[in-house]
Design an enzyme around this catalytic site. Structure first.
Site, PDB file in Angstrom:
ATOM      1  CG  ASP A 137      44.668 -24.408   3.834  1.00 11.40           C
ATOM      2  OD1 ASP A 137      45.029 -24.768   2.699  1.00 11.40           O
ATOM      3  OD2 ASP A 137      43.906 -23.428   4.033  1.00 11.40           O
ATOM      4  CB  SER A 138      46.211 -29.141   0.699  1.00 13.36           C
ATOM      5  OG  SER A 138      47.599 -29.101   0.971  1.00 13.36           O
TER       6      SER A 138
ATOM      7  CG  ASP B 271      48.145 -22.586   3.509  1.00 13.71           C
ATOM      8  OD1 ASP B 271      48.129 -21.371   3.301  1.00 13.71           O
ATOM      9  OD2 ASP B 271      47.618 -23.430   2.752  1.00 13.71           O
TER      10      ASP B 271
ATOM     11  CE  LYS C 222      49.462 -21.054   0.559  1.00 18.19           C
ATOM     12  NZ  LYS C 222      48.012 -20.860   0.606  1.00 18.19           N
TER      13      LYS C 222
ATOM     14  CD  GLU D  51      43.400 -19.580   0.905  1.00 15.59           C
ATOM     15  OE1 GLU D  51      42.206 -19.249   0.721  1.00 15.59           O
ATOM     16  OE2 GLU D  51      43.766 -20.757   0.949  1.00 15.59           O
TER      17      GLU D  51
ATOM     18  CD  GLU E 126      44.626 -23.059  -5.453  1.00  9.93           C
ATOM     19  OE1 GLU E 126      45.149 -22.575  -4.434  1.00  9.93           O
ATOM     20  OE2 GLU E 126      43.961 -24.115  -5.447  1.00  9.93           O
TER      21      GLU E 126
HETATM   22  O1  KIV Z   1      47.056 -25.817   0.883  1.00 15.52           O
HETATM   23  C1  KIV Z   1      47.845 -25.950  -0.064  1.00 15.52           C
HETATM   24  O2  KIV Z   1      48.437 -27.005  -0.239  1.00 15.52           O
HETATM   25  C2  KIV Z   1      48.039 -24.787  -0.926  1.00 15.52           C
HETATM   26  C3  KIV Z   1      48.627 -24.871  -2.275  1.00 15.52           C
HETATM   27  C4  KIV Z   1      49.076 -23.585  -2.820  1.00 15.52           C
HETATM   28  C5  KIV Z   1      49.302 -26.007  -2.803  1.00 15.52           C
HETATM   29  O3  KIV Z   1      47.672 -23.724  -0.538  1.00 15.52           O
END
Ligand code: KIV
Length: 266
Positions: A46-47, A85, A114, A116, A184
């Site tokens: 999500d970056s 993500d 993924k 969080e 992280e």
């Molecule tokens: O959003 C992202 O790029 C991440 C990282 C772990 C690189 O969550």
């Protein structure tokens, strides 16, 4: 025929104490090259909210946007495991919505998602996803979607007590079905302690060399995103400079009549 990286492969890496690599990708061509280079896990992070869409934080990106980038990346990859993500608020309201949104990414070509954080609710999401055939990577330590709660980009797990708390949470994620966990911005020694006491792989994002894998944002690695580069990212190229050089040369060529040449016309 290439052998696809799967949950089974990642579990084998852990068993054999073998490191694996992960990078983010957001578009078809980059994903294709990372796959060709041998990167084992490609994350549609999500970056992308910041590096591809120019938002201020990752919290502004939505499911529809992540879906477009997931489709593009998945099309470029044959070997690597593709993980999407899940964006802020896409899995927090209720379990059916969480499963639907996570499942959507699988339908578009992701091999897992993924998510969080840690709570009883998150454990339930992981359990239900896993039961539904959606592999899950957890994410602990600094969790960017909690930026407002954490009060900024802060290192997590600095004391033995804090490291033990992250380990406790990671063990619960493992029990719920997560096959790996991103750590992280965790001090290297804490990440080592967590890695040594978990059966699933730890993926370091600024958590040092003892994790089972490393992940970075590809725009940091290639030197493309220049608004901010975290201390833990290693820059292997200066794509910003390369793009500027090419674009300036093109601009000059167009304006001076050097482009197009005889070979570049019909
Ligand atoms: O959003 C992202 O790029 C991440 C990282 C772990 C690189 O969550």
């Amino acid at each position: 025929m290439v052998k696809k990286v799967t949950v089974k492969t990642i579990r084998k890496y852990k068993e054999n104490n073998e490191k694996f690599s992960a990078l983010t990708a957001y578009d078809y061509s980059t994903a294709k090259y990372l796959d060709e280079a041998g990167i084992d896990l490609i994350l549609i992070g999500d970056s992308l909210a910041m590096v591809a869409l120019g938002y201020e934080t990752t919290n502004s990106v939505g499911v529809e946007e992540m879906a477009i980038f997931t489709k593009a990346v998945a099309k470029g990859v044959s070997r690597a495991m593709v993980i999407t993500d899940m964006p802020f608020m896409s899995y927090h309201t209720d379990i059916p919505a969480a499963i639907k949104n996570c499942g959507e990414m699988i339908k578009l070509g992701a091999n897992g998602v993924k998510i969080e954080g840690y709570s009883d609710y998150i454990l339930e999401v992981i359990t239900r996803c896993t039961e539904s055939g959606i592999p899950v990577v957890g994410h602990l330590g600094f969790t960017p979607q909690f930026l407002n709660t954490l009060g900024g980009y802060r290192i997590q797990g600095k004391t033995q007590e804090a490291a033990e708390e992250i380990l406790k949470q990671a063990k619960q994620l493992e029990k719920a079905g997560a096959f790996a966990v991103v750590l992280e911005m965790v001090p290297q020694e804490s990440a080592k302690f967590i890695t040594e006491n978990l059966n699933i792989s730890t993926i370091s994002c600024g958590a040092g060399k003892y994790c089972d894998a490393q992940v970075l944002v590809s725009d940091d690695v290639f030197g493309k995103y220049s608004d901010f580069t975290p201390k833990f990212a290693r820059k292997y190229a200066d794509m910003k400079e390369l793009i500027l050089t090419c674009a300036k040369q093109y601009d000059t060529d167009v304006k001076t009549g050097k482009f197009p040449s005889e070979n570049e016309i019909f």
